[in-house]
Design an enzyme around this catalytic site. Structure first.
Site, PDB file in Angstrom:
ATOM      1  CB  ALA A 434      -0.977   0.019   1.162  1.00  0.00           C
ATOM      2  CB  THR A 435       2.575   3.510   0.113  1.00  0.00           C
ATOM      3  OG1 THR A 435       2.848   2.761   1.300  1.00  0.00           O
ATOM      4  CG2 THR A 435       3.357   4.811   0.210  1.00  0.00           C
ATOM      5  CB  VAL A 436      -0.126   7.721  -2.452  1.00  0.00           C
ATOM      6  CG1 VAL A 436      -1.432   6.970  -2.612  1.00  0.00           C
ATOM      7  CG2 VAL A 436      -0.171   8.650  -1.248  1.00  0.00           C
ATOM      8  CB  SER A 453       1.631   4.964   3.527  1.00  0.00           C
ATOM      9  OG  SER A 453       1.109   3.665   3.650  1.00  0.00           O
TER      10      SER A 453
END
Length: 659
Positions: A434-436, A453
Site C-alpha cells: 500500500a502507499t502513495v 501512507s
C-alpha cells in the site's frame, strides 16, 4: 497484502490458469493476451455476432470489471523501445508525477498559480488522501526529501507517528499477544499517532509560500462534489471490503450497500470535506490538540484503545539528514532509520561489487539474462537480512550505518553470493503493500520526493466519525521480541517501509523518485536505479520494465509474466522459489528527472544566480502577494534552466503532468 498472511497471496498477485489476462511486460515483445481453448484456438469474445454486453467498457451488474474479459493483444509504440507505455512528459515550468491524475492536476494548478514545489506537493497529497483512500490520508504518516534551490541542499523530514505512551510489552502480553503471535495486524491496537498532517505543516512552515486554506481547497471541494472511481483504486477497494466491515463508521463512509463503490461511479466523502475545512480554518493544531484530536481519541477509547490526547499533542515531525551512497558516480539518497532506506542503499552497494568480486557485470549480462536477476535477488536478501536485524527508531537504538553502508561491508556480503545457486534469506520478515508517492518540481528548481501512507489498505480499518478518514495500522510493524531493536515501547516510532528517494550528481539535483508497495519499495528502487544507470533506460522505460518481488519471509520470488516466461525456468533451476505474478506486488514508480541545460548564450552559473534570486524573492512574499503576482504575470516568470522529464507507472491509475 498483509503482514501476517505472507503465506497467502493477494488475489491479484499470482496468475491463475485461465484467469487474469496477461498484460504486456517489459522484456520481450507483446504478450499474447488471448484466452486459448483446448484445441489451441482463441475463443471468440462474448457477443461476437453483435454488440458487447459492456460497450465502451461500461460495467454491468453481472460484469462489474469488463477489463478482465479482454482477449486482444497489446499494440506497441512507433519507435524506440516498443513496449514502453508512453512518452515521458517534458516540461520547464514545473512537473508532477503520482498515482492519480486528478491529484497531479490539482498540484499543477498550484504551480501555475505561483506556488512552489512544496505547496504543490501538499495540495497533491491532500487530493490523494481523498481519491486513493485505501492507501493514504489524514490518518497516516509521511516522509519527504526536499531539494532547496536556494540552499542547494537536501533536507529530510521524518513525519512518522509514535506509539501511545501506554504501549509496552506488558500491554500487549496482557491482551494475548507475544513474540510468537506478533503484533495485532489491524484494529485499535495497531494504531500509532498519525504523523502526516504535522509533517505537511512543518514542510510548509519552512519552505512553502501558501497555507492550508489555499492548498486544501481542491481536495475539500472534490470531496463535496465527488470523484469517479478509477480501475486500480476500485480493485483495491474491493479487496478491502472485509476490513471495512469490521467498523461501523468505515462501513458508513466507504461502502455502498455493503460493497465497494462500483467502477466509474461517483464517490463523495462529505465527512472528509469537513475535516479539510476545519484544517483550512484552524491549521494543524485542530488535528493534534483541537476537535479532530478529540474525535480520534474518543473513537479509540470507545474501542478500548490506549491513545490519549497527550500522545497527539506532544508529537512533532523531525528534520533529519538523508543518507546516501555513491553508485557509479551518482549519489543516491534515502531516509535514515527508522525507515528501510538503508536496505535499498545496501543492495546497490552489493551489486556495485559484483564486477570486482564475482567478475559479473550487470550491464553486460543484461535484463534478458537469468544471472542478472539472480544477482539482484541475492543482493536483496543479504541487504534485507541486515535491514531486519538492525533497523529501529534511532532515538531508542543505535543503527551502525557507517559499517552497513561501507564498501568493505558490501564486498564482504558480495562474497557470500553464489553466482549459480540461490541462498535462503537468513532473517525472515513479512512482505507488505500500500502507499502513495509523488514527485514535484517547480520553475525555480526546487524538487520534492514525498510519500505517505496508511500502511495496509485502509490501515487499521477504523474510521474517525464525522471526519471521514481511516487511521493507519503502522503499529503492526513493531516487534514483540524483547531483543529486537524494533521492540515496542512508549512514544517509539515503528519500522517504516516509506522511503522517498533522490539522486544527485556533483552537488546538482538529478531526480526525485520513489516506488510504493511496502517492502517492495527498497528492492524496486534499487532495480530502477540499475535500469537507468547501468542499462541506460529513461525513467518511463524504467517504470515500464518488468520487476521482481522477493518475500523475505516465505522466500518466494514473484516475476511479472513476460519476465517469468523469459527467465523463470532458469531461476527455478538455480534454487529460487519462482511464481508468475501480475504487477500487483510490484508497487508503482513515479519520477521527475531534471536535465540541466545551457541556453540563450548565458552561463550556467549566471542562470543559477538568477534562479536563486527569483526563488528568494518568491519565498519572501506573502500568500496574498504570491496569488496576486500569479494572476497578473501568469507564466511570465522564467522557467528552470533545463527540462524536467516526468514518468508515471502504468501499474497504477496515475499520470505525469507538467507545464
Amino acid at each position: 497484502m498483509s503482514d501476517n498472511s505472507t503465506s497467502e497471496t493477494s488475489r491479484r498477485s499470482f496468475l491463475k490458469v485461465g484467469g487474469t489476462a496477461m498484460g504486456l511486460a517489459a522484456l520481450g515483445g507483446t504478450a499474447n493476451m488471448g484466452v486459448a481453448s483446448a484445441s489451441g484456438a482463441t475463443r471468440p469474445t462474448a457477443g461476437a455476432g453483435g454488440p458487447s454486453p459492456t460497450p465502451f467498457g461500461r460495467p454491468t451488474d453481472s460484469i462489474p470489471n469488463p477489463g478482465a474479459r479482454i482477449t486482444a493483444v497489446r499494440g506497441s509504440r512507433a519507435s524506440d523501445w516498443l513496449p514502453q507505455t508512453r512518452s515521458e512528459v517534458v516540461a520547464r515550468h514545473g512537473a508532477i508525477a503520482t498515482s492519480q491524475p486528478i491529484a497531479a492536476q490539482a498540484g499543477l494548478r498550484i504551480l501555475q498559480n505561483g506556488g512552489n514545489a512544496v505547496d504543490a506537493a501538499v495540495a497533491t497529497a491532500a487530493v490523494l488522501g481523498l481519491v486513493e483512500p485505501e492507501s493514504a490520508g489524514l490518518g497516516g504518516d509521511m516522509f519527504a526529501i526536499y531539494y532547496s534551490a536556494k540552499d542547494r541542499k537536501l533536507f529530510g523530514l521524518n513525519a512518522s507517528g509514535w506509539s501511545p505512551k501506554a504501549w509496552n510489552l506488558d500491554y500487549f502480553h496482557a491482551r494475548g499477544f507475544n513474540e510468537k503471535t506478533g503484533m495485532p495486524e489491524r484494529g485499535v491496537n495497531s494504531i500509532t499517532v498519525p504523523g502526516g498532517m504535522d509533517g505537511m505543516h512543518r514542510l510548509l512552515e519552512r519552505f512553502g509560500t501558501l497555507d492550508f486554506d489555499v492548498l486544501l481547497e481542491p481536495a475539500a471541494t472534490l470531496a463535496e462534489q465527488g470523484f469517479g472511481i478509477p480501475e486500480q483504486v476500485h480493485a483495491d477497494w474491493e479487496e478491502s471490503v472485509d476490513v471495512l466491515k469490521t467498523d461501523a463508521d468505515s462501513v458508513r463512509v466507504f461502502l455502498v450497500d455493503g460493497k465497494a463503490p462500483p467502477l466509474y461511479s461517483i464517490f463523495r466523502n462529505p465527512d472528509l470535506a469537513h475535516a479539510y475545512r476545519v484544517l483550512q480554518k484552524k491549521g494543524r493544531d485542530a488535528f493534534y490538540t483541537g476537535e479532530i484530536a478529540d474525535a480520534i481519541v474518543a473513537k479509540i477509547k470507545k474501542l478500548n484503545g490506549a491513545m490519549t490526547l497527550a500522545d497527539l499533542a506532544e508529537f512533532r515531525a523531525e528534520w533529519v539528514d538523508p543518507i546516501s551512497i555513491n553508485y557509479h558516480g551518482y549519489d543516491v539518497y534515502e531516509m535514515p532509520p527508522n525507515t528501510q532506506g538503508f536496505g535499498a542503499l545496501e543492495m546497490l552497494n552489493i551489486l556495485q561489487q559484483t564486477g570486482p568480486v564475482l567478475g559479473l557485470d550487470l550491464a553486460k549480462l543484461g535484463p534478458r539474462s537469468p544471472e542478472f536477476w539472480h544477482l539482484l535477488v541475492e543482493a536483496k536478501k543479504l541487504a534485507f537480512d541486515d535491514l531486519y536485524t538492525y533497523n529501529g527508531d534511532p532515538r531508542f537504538t543505535s543503527v551502525p550505518l557507517g559499517r552497513l553502508l561501507s564498501t568493505a561491508h558490501a564486498i564482504a556480503l558480495c562474497k557470500k553470493i553464489n553466482p549459480r545457486r540461490a541462498t535462503p534469506p537468513r532473517v525472515k520478515a513479512p512482505n507488505t503493500a500500500a502507499t502513495v508517492y509523488l514527485a514535484v518540481a517547480d520553475r525555480w528548481g526546487n524538487m520534492v520526493s514525498f510519500i505517505y501512507s496508511l500502511f495496509e489498505f485502509f490501515g487499521s480499518g477504523i474510521t474517525v466519525p464525522g471526519y471521514g478518514f481511516p487511521l493507519q495500522n503502522r503499529g503492526s510493524q513493531f516487534s514483540l521480541d524483547p531483543t529486537s531493536p524494533n521492540v515496542v515501547a512508549p512514544h517509539k516510532r515503528p519500522f517504516q517501509t516509506l522511503i522517498p528517494a533522490f539522486v544527485m550528481q556533483n552537488g546538482h539535483p538529478v531526480m526525485a523518485f520513489g516506488n510504493v508497495g511496502g517492502s517492495e519499495q527498497a528492492q524496486a528502487q534499487a532495480t530502477e536505479i540499475i535500469n537507468m544507470v547501468d542499462l541506460g533506460m529513461n525513467p518511463q522505460a524504467a517504470a515500464d520494465a518488468a520487476r521482481f518481488n522477493h518475500d523475505q519471509n516465505t522466500d518466494i520470488l514473484q516475476l511479472e509474466p513476460e519476465l517469468f516466461k523469459l527467465v523463470g525456468r532458469q531461476l527455478s533451476a538455480m534454487g529460487h522459489h519462482v511464481r508468475e505474478s501480475t504487477g500487483d506486488p510490484m508497487g508503482g514508480f513515479q519520477a521527475v528527472l531534471f536535465d540541466r541545460k545551457i541556453h540563450g548564450g548565458r552561463s550556467e552559473q549566471a542562470q543559477t544566480q538568477t534562479q536563486t534570486q527569483t526563488q528568494t524573492q518568491t519565498q519572501t512574499q506573502s500568500q496574498a502577494q504570491a496569488t496576486e503576482r500569479a494572476a497578473s504575470e501568469g507564466t511570465s516568470l522564467a522557467p528552470v534552466n533545463g527540462v524536467y522529464r516526468v514518468a508515471s507507472d502504468h501499474r497504477k491509475d496515475g499520470s505525469a503532468v507538467g507545464w
